[in-house]
Scaffold this motif. Structure first.
Motif: not given
Length: 270
Positions: A128-145, A149-155
């Motif tokens: 839910i934290d924009p700072a965490a999301v920005a950080c994770a996008r640099g670390n994760v080999r996948g998709t960061v939403h 919780l589950f709300e932003p995940l693809p159905a």
């Protein structure tokens, strides 16, 4: 850095300042700061931030986790060594070509570590934290939403998640003030505060997880030892079977919840 680590007087001064500030591992931290700084001036500035109480990981911009170097920005939750046990348990259960979701992902450390341990992993992370999301996008080999919780995940992930990691906040609200300053003053409260008994977010995850897990899918959550009974009850109330794993060497307690059979909610939510 331009000033060599062999500059004994500089490193000795940095070590002394860290020790005076209460850093237990002052020599080791001074060495890490020296390896990360690009000049003597930057080293002094970094040491001053650390002496003022900023987490070492925020000062140098990274944390070591499960053999990986994870980028960590100021304000973002620093992955704890104890949580490596959760990742190890998840890796043991990880099938090939698994769909993995990392909720409350923070820096994305758990998802990144599990992706590195698996084969053909489809990884999604959310925070839910924009700072965490920005950080994770640099670390994760996948998709960061970004979202709750589950709300932003693809159905399309409903009923397909093989491994769900949820490193939810689990510190009771009235105990936040008792945390070390490094956590209390430098990490987002949303990453720490679990509500009155520490289990508010865990209960929300338990309630929604059966709609997202694949049959025999696993949900892994870290919790406090004293919270185990209440956490187990939260999972079993929603049809999940639970195994409790503990590792004294890590001071870690992990709940592994399994969806034993297709849940009626799958059909309703598809």
């Amino acid at each position: 850095m331009s000033t060599l680590p062999s500059d004994v007087s500089l490193l000795a001064g940095i070590t002394a300042s860290l020790r005076k500030a209460g850093c237990v591992f002052a020599e080791e931290e001074a060495a890490i700061l020296a390896a990360s700084a690009r000049s003597a001036g930057e080293l002094r500035a970094m040491a001053a931030r650390r002496a003022d109480g900023a987490p070492l990981e925020h000062v140098v911009g990274w944390a070591e986790f499960a053999g990986l170097r994870i980028a960590v920005a100021p304000g973002v939750f620093v992955p704890r060594r104890r949580t490596e046990f959760l990742v190890a348990e998840a890796a043991r259960l990880l099938p090939e070509h698994a769909v993995v979701v990392d909720l409350c992902c923070g820096s994305g450390a758990l998802g990144a570590a599990l992706h590195a341990a698996g084969k053909g992993v489809e990884l999604h992370a959310a925070d839910i934290d924009p700072a965490a999301v920005a950080c994770a996008r640099g670390n994760v080999r996948g998709t960061v939403h970004q979202g709750d919780l589950f709300e932003p995940l693809p159905a399309r992930l409903r009923g397909r998640v093989d491994v769900l990691l949820a490193n939810v906040p689990y510190v009771p609200s009235d105990q936040i003030a008792l945390l070390p300053s490094e956590a209390r003053d430098h990490e987002a409260r949303t990453a720490l505060d679990g509500g009155p008994d520490g289990l508010d977010v865990l209960r929300r995850v338990a309630a929604a997880a059966p709609r997202w897990l694949a049959p025999r899918g696993r949900l892994l959550v870290e919790t406090g030892e004293h919270q185990t009974s209440a956490a187990v009850a939260a999972f079993t109330a929603h049809g999940l079977t639970v195994h409790v794993a503990s590792a004294p060497d890590y001071d870690a307690t992990v709940l592994i919840a399994t969806l034993p059979r297709p849940h009626p909610a799958h059909a309703e939510e598809a």
